[in-house]
Design a protein around this motif. Structure first.
Motif, short mmCIF file in Angstrom:
data_model
loop_
_atom_site.label_atom_id
_atom_site.label_comp_id
_atom_site.label_asym_id
_atom_site.label_seq_id
_atom_site.Cartn_x
_atom_site.Cartn_y
_atom_site.Cartn_z
N GLY B 31 0.80 -1.21 0.00
CA GLY B 31 0.00 0.00 0.00
C GLY B 31 0.83 1.27 0.00
N GLU B 32 2.11 1.13 0.34
CA GLU B 32 2.99 2.29 0.31
C GLU B 32 3.39 2.66 -1.11
OE1 GLU B 32 5.56 2.15 4.50
OE2 GLU B 32 6.56 2.23 2.55
N ALA B 33 3.79 3.92 -1.27
CA ALA B 33 4.25 4.36 -2.58
C ALA B 33 5.75 4.14 -2.73
CB ALA B 33 3.94 5.84 -2.76
N LEU B 34 6.14 3.86 -3.97
CA LEU B 34 7.58 3.86 -4.25
C LEU B 34 8.04 5.30 -4.39
CD1 LEU B 34 7.96 1.03 -6.94
CD2 LEU B 34 8.18 0.88 -4.46
N PRO B 35 9.31 5.57 -4.06
CA PRO B 35 9.82 6.92 -4.31
C PRO B 35 9.76 7.23 -5.80
CG PRO B 35 11.60 5.38 -3.73
CD PRO B 35 10.30 4.67 -3.49
N SER B 36 9.53 8.50 -6.12
CA SER B 36 9.32 8.85 -7.53
C SER B 36 10.58 8.62 -8.37
CB SER B 36 8.92 10.31 -7.64
OG SER B 36 10.06 11.13 -7.55
N VAL B 37 10.33 8.39 -9.65
CA VAL B 37 11.44 8.18 -10.60
C VAL B 37 12.45 9.31 -10.50
CG1 VAL B 37 12.03 8.18 -13.04
CG2 VAL B 37 10.13 6.78 -12.23
N GLN B 59 5.85 -3.42 -12.36
CA GLN B 59 4.45 -3.41 -12.80
C GLN B 59 4.13 -4.69 -13.58
OE1 GLN B 59 2.87 0.49 -14.35
NE2 GLN B 59 5.00 1.11 -14.07
N ASP B 60 5.05 -5.06 -14.45
CA ASP B 60 4.81 -6.26 -15.26
C ASP B 60 4.63 -7.49 -14.38
OD1 ASP B 60 5.12 -4.64 -17.41
OD2 ASP B 60 7.14 -5.31 -17.92
N GLU B 61 5.33 -7.49 -13.27
CA GLU B 61 5.26 -8.66 -12.39
C GLU B 61 4.14 -8.54 -11.37
OE1 GLU B 61 8.53 -10.74 -11.43
OE2 GLU B 61 9.26 -10.50 -13.47
N GLN B 62 3.30 -7.54 -11.55
CA GLN B 62 2.11 -7.39 -10.68
C GLN B 62 2.49 -7.12 -9.24
OE1 GLN B 62 -0.90 -7.61 -12.11
NE2 GLN B 62 -0.28 -8.45 -14.08
N ILE B 63 3.63 -6.52 -9.03
CA ILE B 63 4.06 -6.24 -7.67
C ILE B 63 3.62 -4.85 -7.24
CG2 ILE B 63 6.11 -5.88 -6.22
CD1 ILE B 63 7.45 -8.02 -8.08
N VAL B 64 3.66 -3.93 -8.20
CA VAL B 64 3.18 -2.57 -7.88
C VAL B 64 2.12 -2.20 -8.92
CG1 VAL B 64 5.44 -1.91 -6.97
CG2 VAL B 64 4.85 -1.36 -9.34
N GLU B 65 1.34 -1.17 -8.59
CA GLU B 65 0.38 -0.69 -9.59
C GLU B 65 0.40 0.83 -9.67
OE1 GLU B 65 -3.44 -2.09 -8.39
OE2 GLU B 65 -3.28 -1.24 -6.36
N LYS B 66 0.11 1.30 -10.86
CA LYS B 66 0.13 2.74 -11.07
C LYS B 66 -1.20 3.33 -10.62
CE LYS B 66 1.66 3.81 -15.15
NZ LYS B 66 1.64 4.14 -16.60
N GLN B 67 -1.12 4.45 -9.90
CA GLN B 67 -2.33 5.22 -9.63
C GLN B 67 -2.11 6.55 -10.32
OE1 GLN B 67 -3.43 5.31 -5.48
NE2 GLN B 67 -3.18 3.08 -5.24
N ARG B 68 -2.89 6.77 -11.36
CA ARG B 68 -2.59 7.90 -12.27
C ARG B 68 -2.48 9.22 -11.53
NH1 ARG B 68 -4.96 7.64 -18.17
NH2 ARG B 68 -3.79 9.60 -18.00
N LYS B 75 1.22 -3.34 -4.33
CA LYS B 75 -0.11 -3.94 -4.29
C LYS B 75 -0.33 -4.71 -2.99
CE LYS B 75 -1.77 -5.16 -8.84
NZ LYS B 75 -1.85 -6.29 -9.79
N PRO B 76 -1.56 -4.77 -2.54
CA PRO B 76 -1.84 -5.64 -1.40
C PRO B 76 -1.56 -7.09 -1.80
CG PRO B 76 -3.86 -4.64 -2.29
CD PRO B 76 -2.72 -4.00 -2.99
N GLY B 77 -0.97 -7.82 -0.91
CA GLY B 77 -0.65 -9.21 -1.22
C GLY B 77 0.66 -9.39 -1.96
N ALA B 78 1.33 -8.28 -2.23
CA ALA B 78 2.55 -8.36 -3.02
C ALA B 78 3.64 -9.17 -2.32
CB ALA B 78 3.07 -6.96 -3.33
N GLN B 79 3.78 -8.92 -1.03
CA GLN B 79 4.85 -9.60 -0.30
C GLN B 79 4.67 -11.12 -0.36
OE1 GLN B 79 5.03 -8.71 3.88
NE2 GLN B 79 7.24 -9.08 3.99
N GLU B 80 3.44 -11.55 -0.10
CA GLU B 80 3.15 -12.98 -0.14
C GLU B 80 3.39 -13.56 -1.54
OE1 GLU B 80 2.69 -14.49 2.52
OE2 GLU B 80 2.42 -16.49 1.68
N LEU B 81 2.90 -12.83 -2.51
CA LEU B 81 3.05 -13.27 -3.91
C LEU B 81 4.51 -13.46 -4.28
CD1 LEU B 81 1.75 -13.63 -6.78
CD2 LEU B 81 2.19 -11.18 -7.12
#
Lengths: 118, 118, 118, 118
Positions: B31-37, B59-68, B75-81
DNA sequence: GTGGTCTAGACCACT
DNA sequence: GTGGTCTAGACCACA
């Protein structure tokens, strides 16, 4: 026999590692000649220069020595030398990283050693 | 802080792996944001495109998602995934190779895992 | 400017020695980039791979480091490092042979060094 | 006695230089015969053709002459001739390069001559 | 833009 | 027979 090249690594590196493994495992003995560049090139269907590059690395690492006009020969003591080098490298460089990964993935020694019998 | 890049691996890959490790280790929470590019690019003195490439992989690996307009979020569940994926990959791909190497070097996996190698 | 190659030595070796000399003499400073492979290849009318080989040697000797996608840069401390290496090599390997030759030819090292040979 | 060949230089050249040195140093006198190709080949465990090549060079350079059915003999005046040739070559070709290197390495005559007593 | 890799084919020196 | 060098040209990954 044409080996399956891993397209991630350069062929010359894979060749180098293959020879190293064969010496470590005792398939190529000290004092023996390596198969000639041309022979390997023909057998593996790879450009002779690519083989040369791998063989050059082995010379640079003091594993093999040139006898001009005769070919490349595994140096006496090469196996021991390589074993020491590889072991040092593994323990100091690779294993700490592996351990870190194991910890991160929360794997147990039991799980890992179970696969050893397969 | 400018990290020491391993000049053998592409920087974008190292960045990717760094983020993955931080999520696995819980330094970056779901749920946290990555630091900006831009921020990372400035801090690490790396081309922004390179950072983008690493973030794209996440993003391709479904670990993070873009919020425009806001940025990239774990993403939630990313760590487990990721834990599952990495664990699978480690056990199937890497560990067998490591075991082979340990055997070749005449070391004992059991002792290494027990921390007796030093 | 196209240099006169000494046909006894491989071109890549002469290129290597040229760069070494230029760093030692301060024409190329630490932290600076080497001219790109393609540029040198075009200027000297030599195959890029040949230049590459010379540059690879400089990397192997820790004189120069790759910055991926940017080029090759002279490492900090390279000049000092090379000076030490070359000096050691000269005093231990070459000079004794030279002295032997001077003696054999019935010349005087003292006079030669004083510039009295002409 | 099998000498340690320098794998950088062709064996025939090293053989040639060895004979030259021995004549210059007076170990082989003018009018004396060189050891036969076969003998040297056996002693040094070198291909006879390689010895022949070295001996051919000595003939080409007017240092030895063939006496049919007897072997190769050092020509009268050979030592003087070679001394002049080598001296000329050393002073004109080699010494300027050596001086350049000494300057580049910032070595002093004192340092260099000190080693002369060793 | 950067360096790295590979091929196909030629030529050379050495033994 | 051996390995070493070079060319011309192609393709790739990286920043």
């Amino acid at each position: 026999m044409i080996p399956q090249w891993d397209s991630d690594k350069p062929i010359y590196l894979q060749l180098y590692q293959q020879v190293v493994a064969r010496i470590l495992d005792g398939y190529i003995l000290e004092g023996e000649a390596l198969p000639s560049v041309r022979k390997v090139a023909a057998e593996y269907q790879v450009n002779p220069i690519t083989i040369s590059k791998a063989y050059q690395m082995l010379q640079d690492e003091q594993i093999v020595e040139k006898q001009r006009g005769k070919g490349l020969f595994v140096k006496p003591g090469a196996q021991e030398l390589m074993l020491d080098r590889e072991r040092e490298n593994f323990l100091v460089q690779q294993w700490p990283e592996i351990l870190k990964q194991i910890t991160r993935l929360n794997l147990s020694a039991k799980q890992l050693l179970a696969g050893e019998h397969s």
